[in-house]
Motif scaffolding. Sequence first.
Motif, PDB file in Angstrom:
ATOM      1  N   PHE A  55       6.982 -15.670  -7.872  1.00 37.62           N
ATOM      2  CA  PHE A  55       6.970 -14.865  -6.644  1.00 37.62           C
ATOM      3  C   PHE A  55       6.981 -15.764  -5.417  1.00 37.62           C
ATOM      4  CE2 PHE A  55       4.496 -11.084  -8.713  1.00 37.62           C
ATOM      5  CZ  PHE A  55       5.441 -11.045  -9.723  1.00 37.62           C
ATOM      6  N   ASN A  56       7.508 -16.983  -5.585  1.00 35.92           N
ATOM      7  CA  ASN A  56       7.533 -17.956  -4.485  1.00 35.92           C
ATOM      8  C   ASN A  56       6.140 -18.216  -3.917  1.00 35.92           C
ATOM      9  OD1 ASN A  56      10.454 -18.336  -4.410  1.00 35.92           O
ATOM     10  ND2 ASN A  56      10.533 -16.225  -3.675  1.00 35.92           N
ATOM     11  N   GLY A  57       5.159 -18.220  -4.828  1.00 35.99           N
ATOM     12  CA  GLY A  57       3.788 -18.521  -4.438  1.00 35.99           C
ATOM     13  C   GLY A  57       2.995 -17.345  -3.917  1.00 35.99           C
ATOM     14  N   LYS A  58       3.592 -16.167  -3.860  1.00 38.60           N
ATOM     15  CA  LYS A  58       2.894 -14.982  -3.346  1.00 38.60           C
ATOM     16  C   LYS A  58       2.229 -14.205  -4.493  1.00 38.60           C
ATOM     17  CE  LYS A  58       6.200 -14.482   0.460  1.00 38.60           C
ATOM     18  NZ  LYS A  58       7.197 -13.605   1.099  1.00 38.60           N
ATOM     19  N   PRO A  59       1.159 -13.445  -4.199  1.00 36.64           N
ATOM     20  CA  PRO A  59       0.459 -12.712  -5.267  1.00 36.64           C
ATOM     21  C   PRO A  59       1.210 -11.478  -5.753  1.00 36.64           C
ATOM     22  CG  PRO A  59      -0.554 -12.255  -3.150  1.00 36.64           C
ATOM     23  CD  PRO A  59       0.462 -13.331  -2.899  1.00 36.64           C
ATOM     24  N   THR A  60       2.139 -10.970  -4.945  1.00 35.69           N
ATOM     25  CA  THR A  60       2.913  -9.788  -5.344  1.00 35.69           C
ATOM     26  C   THR A  60       4.370  -9.977  -4.919  1.00 35.69           C
ATOM     27  OG1 THR A  60       2.498  -8.611  -3.262  1.00 35.69           O
ATOM     28  CG2 THR A  60       0.931  -8.245  -5.074  1.00 35.69           C
ATOM     29  N   LYS A  61       5.224  -9.142  -5.466  1.00 35.72           N
ATOM     30  CA  LYS A  61       6.615  -9.115  -5.031  1.00 35.72           C
ATOM     31  C   LYS A  61       7.085  -7.669  -5.000  1.00 35.72           C
ATOM     32  CE  LYS A  61       9.093  -9.396  -9.452  1.00 35.72           C
ATOM     33  NZ  LYS A  61      10.134 -10.119 -10.234  1.00 35.72           N
ATOM     34  N   THR A  62       8.142  -7.405  -4.250  1.00 31.92           N
ATOM     35  CA  THR A  62       8.721  -6.062  -4.176  1.00 31.92           C
ATOM     36  C   THR A  62       9.820  -5.938  -5.219  1.00 31.92           C
ATOM     37  OG1 THR A  62       8.277  -5.950  -1.795  1.00 31.92           O
ATOM     38  CG2 THR A  62       9.875  -4.387  -2.694  1.00 31.92           C
ATOM     39  N   ALA A  63       9.712  -4.920  -6.047  1.00 31.61           N
ATOM     40  CA  ALA A  63      10.720  -4.648  -7.070  1.00 31.61           C
ATOM     41  C   ALA A  63      11.344  -3.292  -6.789  1.00 31.61           C
ATOM     42  CB  ALA A  63      10.100  -4.689  -8.457  1.00 31.61           C
ATOM     43  N   ARG A  64      12.457  -3.032  -7.457  1.00 34.56           N
ATOM     44  CA  ARG A  64      13.157  -1.772  -7.261  1.00 34.56           C
ATOM     45  C   ARG A  64      13.522  -1.171  -8.617  1.00 34.56           C
ATOM     46  NH1 ARG A  64      16.277   0.236  -2.980  1.00 34.56           N
ATOM     47  NH2 ARG A  64      16.108  -1.767  -1.892  1.00 34.56           N
ATOM     48  N   SER A  65      13.307   0.115  -8.769  1.00 35.85           N
ATOM     49  CA  SER A  65      13.668   0.818  -9.995  1.00 35.85           C
ATOM     50  C   SER A  65      14.100   2.232  -9.645  1.00 35.85           C
ATOM     51  CB  SER A  65      12.475   0.853 -10.966  1.00 35.85           C
ATOM     52  OG  SER A  65      12.809   1.553 -12.134  1.00 35.85           O
ATOM     53  N   HIS A  66      15.288   2.604 -10.104  1.00 33.30           N
ATOM     54  CA  HIS A  66      15.837   3.934  -9.833  1.00 33.30           C
ATOM     55  C   HIS A  66      15.838   4.248  -8.335  1.00 33.30           C
ATOM     56  CE1 HIS A  66      15.751   4.600 -14.134  1.00 33.30           C
ATOM     57  NE2 HIS A  66      14.453   4.329 -14.154  1.00 33.30           N
ATOM     58  N   GLY A  67      16.170   3.226  -7.547  1.00 34.80           N
ATOM     59  CA  GLY A  67      16.293   3.426  -6.110  1.00 34.80           C
ATOM     60  C   GLY A  67      14.977   3.412  -5.346  1.00 34.80           C
ATOM     61  N   LYS A  68      13.862   3.211  -6.045  1.00 34.60           N
ATOM     62  CA  LYS A  68      12.562   3.211  -5.375  1.00 34.60           C
ATOM     63  C   LYS A  68      11.956   1.814  -5.397  1.00 34.60           C
ATOM     64  CE  LYS A  68      11.437   8.039  -6.466  1.00 34.60           C
ATOM     65  NZ  LYS A  68      10.448   8.943  -7.101  1.00 34.60           N
ATOM     66  N   LYS A  69      11.331   1.433  -4.271  1.00 28.89           N
ATOM     67  CA  LYS A  69      10.677   0.138  -4.175  1.00 28.89           C
ATOM     68  C   LYS A  69       9.198   0.275  -4.532  1.00 28.89           C
ATOM     69  CE  LYS A  69      13.672  -1.842  -0.590  1.00 28.89           C
ATOM     70  NZ  LYS A  69      13.696  -2.443   0.768  1.00 28.89           N
ATOM     71  N   PHE A  70       8.664  -0.757  -5.158  1.00 33.80           N
ATOM     72  CA  PHE A  70       7.249  -0.779  -5.494  1.00 33.80           C
ATOM     73  C   PHE A  70       6.793  -2.228  -5.609  1.00 33.80           C
ATOM     74  CE2 PHE A  70       9.750  -0.596  -9.325  1.00 33.80           C
ATOM     75  CZ  PHE A  70       9.169  -1.530 -10.179  1.00 33.80           C
ATOM     76  N   GLN A  71       5.480  -2.430  -5.547  1.00 36.53           N
ATOM     77  CA  GLN A  71       4.908  -3.757  -5.600  1.00 36.53           C
ATOM     78  C   GLN A  71       4.512  -4.125  -7.033  1.00 36.53           C
ATOM     79  OE1 GLN A  71       4.494  -6.081  -2.971  1.00 36.53           O
ATOM     80  NE2 GLN A  71       5.928  -4.626  -2.036  1.00 36.53           N
ATOM     81  N   VAL A  72       4.819  -5.349  -7.426  1.00 38.25           N
ATOM     82  CA  VAL A  72       4.450  -5.870  -8.740  1.00 38.25           C
ATOM     83  C   VAL A  72       3.517  -7.057  -8.533  1.00 38.25           C
ATOM     84  CG1 VAL A  72       5.285  -6.915 -10.878  1.00 38.25           C
ATOM     85  CG2 VAL A  72       6.637  -5.154  -9.742  1.00 38.25           C
ATOM     86  N   SER A  73       2.379  -7.073  -9.201  1.00 40.21           N
ATOM     87  CA  SER A  73       1.426  -8.167  -9.079  1.00 40.21           C
ATOM     88  C   SER A  73       1.722  -9.247 -10.118  1.00 40.21           C
ATOM     89  CB  SER A  73      -0.001  -7.649  -9.273  1.00 40.21           C
ATOM     90  OG  SER A  73      -0.180  -7.209 -10.615  1.00 40.21           O
ATOM     91  N   VAL A  74       1.118 -10.413  -9.912  1.00 43.57           N
ATOM     92  CA  VAL A  74       1.259 -11.497 -10.882  1.00 43.57           C
ATOM     93  C   VAL A  74       0.699 -11.070 -12.231  1.00 43.57           C
ATOM     94  CG1 VAL A  74       0.517 -13.841 -11.450  1.00 43.57           C
ATOM     95  CG2 VAL A  74       1.247 -13.309  -9.142  1.00 43.57           C
ATOM     96  N   ARG A  75      -0.396 -10.321 -12.208  1.00 41.15           N
ATOM     97  CA  ARG A  75      -0.982  -9.797 -13.447  1.00 41.15           C
ATOM     98  C   ARG A  75       0.041  -8.956 -14.218  1.00 41.15           C
ATOM     99  NH1 ARG A  75      -6.011  -7.824 -15.369  1.00 41.15           N
ATOM    100  NH2 ARG A  75      -7.057  -8.630 -13.526  1.00 41.15           N
ATOM    101  N   GLN A  76       0.659  -8.024 -13.544  1.00 40.01           N
ATOM    102  CA  GLN A  76       1.637  -7.151 -14.198  1.00 40.01           C
ATOM    103  C   GLN A  76       2.841  -7.935 -14.697  1.00 40.01           C
ATOM    104  OE1 GLN A  76       2.033  -4.602 -10.758  1.00 40.01           O
ATOM    105  NE2 GLN A  76       0.973  -2.914 -11.779  1.00 40.01           N
ATOM    106  N   GLU A  77       3.299  -8.895 -13.895  1.00 41.88           N
ATOM    107  CA  GLU A  77       4.455  -9.688 -14.285  1.00 41.88           C
ATOM    108  C   GLU A  77       4.143 -10.556 -15.500  1.00 41.88           C
ATOM    109  OE1 GLU A  77       8.465 -11.318 -13.711  1.00 41.88           O
ATOM    110  OE2 GLU A  77       7.377  -9.422 -13.443  1.00 41.88           O
TER     111      GLU A  77
END
Length: 297
Positions: free
Chosen positions: A134-156
């Motif tokens: 995540f380029n050193g960040k704790p979360t990143k923005t992902a997209r699924s079915h046209g919707k954006k949501f946040q993904v954490s390092v834990r989830q990834e």
Amino acid sequence: MENTIRKYSQKNLEKESFHVIHKVPSGDGPYVRAKHAQLIEKDPEAAVVWFWKAINSGDRVESALKDMAVVMKQIDRTEEAIEAVKSFRCLCPRHAQESLDNVLFDLYKKCGKVDEQIVLLKHKLKMIYLGEAFNGKPTKTARSHGKKFQVSVRQETSRILGNLGWAYMQKSNYMAAEVVYRKAQMIDPDANKALNLCQCLIKQGRYDEARLVLQDVLLYQLQGSDDLRSRNRAEELSLELECHQPTSPFMADIPGLNFEDDFVEALERVLNAWAPNRSKRLPIFEEISQHRDQLAC
């Protein structure tokens, strides 16, 4: 004069509306032409030609490479797409490498390159450990079915471990898959990975342990859930377990199973090496380390 300005403004408005509706960028470069061929003309072969031109001319190389790989995958040119991504990713910035890994992983899955998937997933886990995901960040923005949501390092981390476990299952390496799924469940448990863990135990003939895992899924993770797919799979595994009588809890390990000792030992060494005062360590690995003794059970 006023009418001319009004017509010009209306023309520009219609042009902008066209790009918004069809999700095509504006302009006249090779990348724009490639997107037009892909989305408007529905001509994937022409789109690939224009994407190549965009890459060679330096026109939005990152987007052109990713989009070309997607189009190639759709027209069964997956092997070419793999070589293209591997050859030209060096032209893309550092922050784009993680998403290119994801593109490459999907291509490997498409053509059944399981060994390559395993190598890539281990690399992604290493990047998480080094704090470079995540380029050193704790979360990143992902997209699924046209919707954006946040993904954490834990989830990834859990997602990558789940994919790694599945890859090992495709290689019939159920002991390695078991270790990986147990780690994934420690981080971010879900029914799908738990059911895969249950299947790994069944494949090893460890039916009593499989029953305990399945019972936990039914009581805690699928209780009141509308996840029909997981419920059906749980029922299938339950029927499979009914065919086997309960065994001794001291059942010996089944011989003849291949296991990647080097990888598992490396993971354990990594867990043991993370001292509590290490400031750069991600919190998720703190939690893994605290529970590592559970994995020996």
